[in-house]
Enzyme design. Structure first.
Site, mmCIF file in Angstrom:
data_model
loop_
_atom_site.group_PDB
_atom_site.id
_atom_site.type_symbol
_atom_site.label_atom_id
_atom_site.label_comp_id
_atom_site.label_asym_id
_atom_site.label_seq_id
_atom_site.Cartn_x
_atom_site.Cartn_y
_atom_site.Cartn_z
ATOM 1 N N GLU A 1 51.165 78.013 28.978
ATOM 2 C CA GLU A 1 51.289 79.375 29.610
ATOM 3 C C GLU A 1 51.325 80.327 28.739
ATOM 4 O O GLU A 1 51.867 80.439 27.563
ATOM 5 C CB GLU A 1 52.713 79.215 30.241
ATOM 6 C CG GLU A 1 52.989 80.708 31.208
ATOM 7 C CD GLU A 1 54.121 80.327 32.210
ATOM 8 O OE1 GLU A 1 53.760 79.689 33.080
ATOM 9 O OE2 GLU A 1 54.938 81.211 32.118
ATOM 10 N N HIS B 1 48.732 83.988 37.585
ATOM 11 C CA HIS B 1 50.031 84.113 38.448
ATOM 12 C C HIS B 1 49.829 85.279 39.465
ATOM 13 O O HIS B 1 49.225 86.274 38.929
ATOM 14 C CB HIS B 1 51.154 84.231 37.543
ATOM 15 C CG HIS B 1 51.625 82.945 36.683
ATOM 16 N ND1 HIS B 1 52.889 82.717 36.259
ATOM 17 C CD2 HIS B 1 50.757 81.848 36.504
ATOM 18 C CE1 HIS B 1 52.801 81.527 35.754
ATOM 19 N NE2 HIS B 1 51.766 80.990 35.829
ATOM 20 N N LYS C 1 56.913 76.013 51.373
ATOM 21 C CA LYS C 1 55.773 76.440 50.487
ATOM 22 C C LYS C 1 54.812 75.553 50.568
ATOM 23 O O LYS C 1 53.495 75.760 50.322
ATOM 24 C CB LYS C 1 56.206 76.932 49.147
ATOM 25 C CG LYS C 1 57.366 77.857 48.869
ATOM 26 C CD LYS C 1 57.724 78.452 47.533
ATOM 27 C CE LYS C 1 58.355 77.821 46.758
ATOM 28 N NZ LYS C 1 58.611 78.620 45.328
HETATM 29 P P1 FAD Z 1 60.771 81.998 46.523
HETATM 30 O O1 FAD Z 1 59.928 80.449 46.703
HETATM 31 O O2 FAD Z 1 60.523 83.058 47.551
HETATM 32 O O3 FAD Z 1 62.443 81.520 46.510
HETATM 33 C C1 FAD Z 1 63.376 82.656 45.956
HETATM 34 C C2 FAD Z 1 64.663 82.277 46.938
HETATM 35 O O4 FAD Z 1 64.542 82.388 48.103
HETATM 36 C C3 FAD Z 1 65.057 80.878 46.434
HETATM 37 O O5 FAD Z 1 66.414 80.727 46.345
HETATM 38 C C4 FAD Z 1 64.606 80.221 47.619
HETATM 39 O O6 FAD Z 1 65.523 78.946 48.031
HETATM 40 C C5 FAD Z 1 64.992 81.344 48.638
HETATM 41 N N1 FAD Z 1 64.253 81.184 49.922
HETATM 42 C C6 FAD Z 1 62.767 80.877 50.067
HETATM 43 N N2 FAD Z 1 62.288 81.002 51.134
HETATM 44 C C7 FAD Z 1 63.226 81.457 51.759
HETATM 45 C C8 FAD Z 1 63.546 81.781 53.422
HETATM 46 N N3 FAD Z 1 62.428 81.514 54.213
HETATM 47 N N4 FAD Z 1 64.586 82.045 53.923
HETATM 48 C C9 FAD Z 1 65.662 82.125 52.871
HETATM 49 N N5 FAD Z 1 65.562 81.947 51.620
HETATM 50 C C10 FAD Z 1 64.340 81.506 51.231
HETATM 51 N N6 FAD Z 1 57.944 85.845 37.695
HETATM 52 C C11 FAD Z 1 57.189 86.779 37.586
HETATM 53 O O7 FAD Z 1 57.450 88.035 37.704
HETATM 54 N N7 FAD Z 1 56.053 86.501 37.036
HETATM 55 C C12 FAD Z 1 55.473 85.579 36.630
HETATM 56 O O8 FAD Z 1 54.112 85.167 36.309
HETATM 57 C C13 FAD Z 1 56.367 84.182 36.899
HETATM 58 N N8 FAD Z 1 55.963 83.008 36.447
HETATM 59 C C14 FAD Z 1 56.730 81.892 36.845
HETATM 60 C C15 FAD Z 1 56.207 80.608 36.792
HETATM 61 C C16 FAD Z 1 57.181 79.480 36.883
HETATM 62 C C17 FAD Z 1 56.745 78.044 36.779
HETATM 63 C C18 FAD Z 1 58.454 79.689 37.251
HETATM 64 C C19 FAD Z 1 59.444 78.644 37.826
HETATM 65 C C20 FAD Z 1 58.877 81.092 37.673
HETATM 66 C C21 FAD Z 1 58.172 82.094 37.330
HETATM 67 N N9 FAD Z 1 58.584 83.533 37.427
HETATM 68 C C22 FAD Z 1 57.490 84.684 37.399
HETATM 69 C C23 FAD Z 1 59.796 83.790 38.077
HETATM 70 C C24 FAD Z 1 60.091 83.788 39.489
HETATM 71 O O9 FAD Z 1 59.201 85.076 40.158
HETATM 72 C C25 FAD Z 1 61.337 84.090 40.042
HETATM 73 O O10 FAD Z 1 62.006 82.721 39.607
HETATM 74 C C26 FAD Z 1 61.819 84.377 41.171
HETATM 75 O O11 FAD Z 1 63.197 84.745 41.412
HETATM 76 C C27 FAD Z 1 61.748 83.301 42.394
HETATM 77 O O12 FAD Z 1 60.361 83.101 42.896
HETATM 78 P P2 FAD Z 1 59.849 81.976 43.653
HETATM 79 O O13 FAD Z 1 58.327 82.258 43.785
HETATM 80 O O14 FAD Z 1 60.461 80.681 43.355
HETATM 81 O O15 FAD Z 1 60.601 82.515 44.949
#
Ligand code: FAD
Length: 296
Positions: A17, A77, A168
């Site tokens: 990455e 991303h 998801k």
């Molecule tokens: P989500 O899947 O939306 O989850 C976020 C929270 O909401 C979780 O607690 C989940 O349980 C909860 N949730 C999900 N759906 C619902 C629902 N329907 N109702 C209630 N609660 C719900 N950040 C960046 O800014 N840029 C990047 O390029 C980037 N790359 C990343 C790559 C990886 C591999 C990882 C692990 C993280 C990355 N991040 C990045 C960080 C990420 O954006 C954060 O961790 C963010 O807080 C959560 O993103 P997510 O897509 O997991 O969110």
């Protein structure tokens, strides 16, 4: 090439990455670093995205360059948290124009400013909505999503977190990549729970080589990941000597990856943080294990 085809191939994969520059002035040096990393021929490279759009242009520029010049498959991303539907659709259009087929669909972190705003008014609350949007725009996208072996920090408990991960996948995520883990047992335990919950897509463990002592605090703060005592001891002992600490961090990450491969995990993602020397050292350490069939 679609990332899912690499992950489903029975050969071992190792991906790196990188992150885009924050400002135009940093573009050339980041481009150079990412090109060096691409020249070590990882299975694919992912390019992160600045939530809020700060570096959005550069994500695609870097991803396209790696793909076109080095033939290394790329994963761009994309975050949605503070974006309007219009902005996200424009990003998707640009991706398609750049022939980017692989997208890591993320929500993005909540900044203190965002926390103060009315979430009900956002176009996107969660990554699952972005996945649906991507699928609607182009059903041919290969989509990755994030997951958290130690629970996402906003989640009340792991069961609920895993249910949202499953949403998801049901929405179209083809694979998952984990937050950084420093203890493989936490990953194996999480895998068991995911499979039990019916999440059956490939899951790639994310490995972060810690190569200087100052990174430790920041990594824990950002990820909330657990640091095993054996890793803390390594930092205590070698942390004051930058060169030694770097080698020790590379050795720790290499040992973690070998343990994953040895336990049947064929795909590993390394948070190489734009450090070609670290990426090269890890790839070289593993080359005999990855074997000559590794280069696709
Ligand atoms: P989500 O899947 O939306 O989850 C976020 C929270 O909401 C979780 O607690 C989940 O349980 C909860 N949730 C999900 N759906 C619902 C629902 N329907 N109702 C209630 N609660 C719900 N950040 C960046 O800014 N840029 C990047 O390029 C980037 N790359 C990343 C790559 C990886 C591999 C990882 C692990 C993280 C990355 N991040 C990045 C960080 C990420 O954006 C954060 O961790 C963010 O807080 C959560 O993103 P997510 O897509 O997991 O969110």
């Amino acid at each position: 090439m679609k990332i899912i085809d690499i992950l489903k191939d029975h050969r071992m994969s190792l991906s790196f990455e990188v992150f885009p520059p924050k400002k135009e002035s940093g573009f050339e040096s980041v481009k150079e670093a990412t090109e060096k990393i691409a020249s070590y021929r990882p299975s694919f490279m992912s390019v992160t995205y600045g939530a809020g759009g700060g570096t959005s242009r550069y994500t695609l520029d870097i991803a396209r360059n790696i793909k076109e010049v080095f033939g290394v498959p790329t994963l761009a991303h994309l975050t949605c948290v503070s974006s309007s539907r219009e902005t996200v659709r424009e990003q998707i259009r640009l991706m398609r124009e750049a022939d980017i087929k692989n997208v890591m669909a993320l929500r993005g972190d909540l900044t203190p400013e965002l926390e103060k705003t009315d979430r009900a008014k956002w176009d996107y609350q969660y990554a699952v909505q972005l996945i649906r949007e991507l699928k609607e725009c182009d059903s041919d996208f290969c989509i990755g999503a994030a997951c958290y072996p130690e629970i996402h920090p906003e989640s009340p408990n792991q069961k609920e977190d895993i249910l949202h991960i499953r949403e998801k996948v049901e929405a179209g995520a083809d694979f998952l990549t984990t937050q950084m883990v420093f203890d493989n047992d936490l990953f194996f335990n999480f895998m068991y729970k995911l499979r039990e919950a019916g999440v059956n897509v490939p899951v790639i463990p994310g490995i972060m080589p810690i190569t200087n002592a100052n990174q430790v605090e920041r990594a824990i703060k950002l990820s909330g990941s657990f640091m095993p005592q054996r890793f803390k001891s390594l930092v205590d002992y070698f942390g004051k000597e930058p060169d030694t600490m770097k080698q020790a961090g590379i050795a720790y990450a290499t040992a973690q990856i070998i343990d994953l491969y040895a336990n049947g995990i064929t795909n590993v993602h390394v948070y190489s943080m734009n450090k070609p020397d670290v990426a090269k050292a890890i790839k070289d350490n593993l080359s005999a294990i990855l074997g000559k069939d590794f280069d696709r």
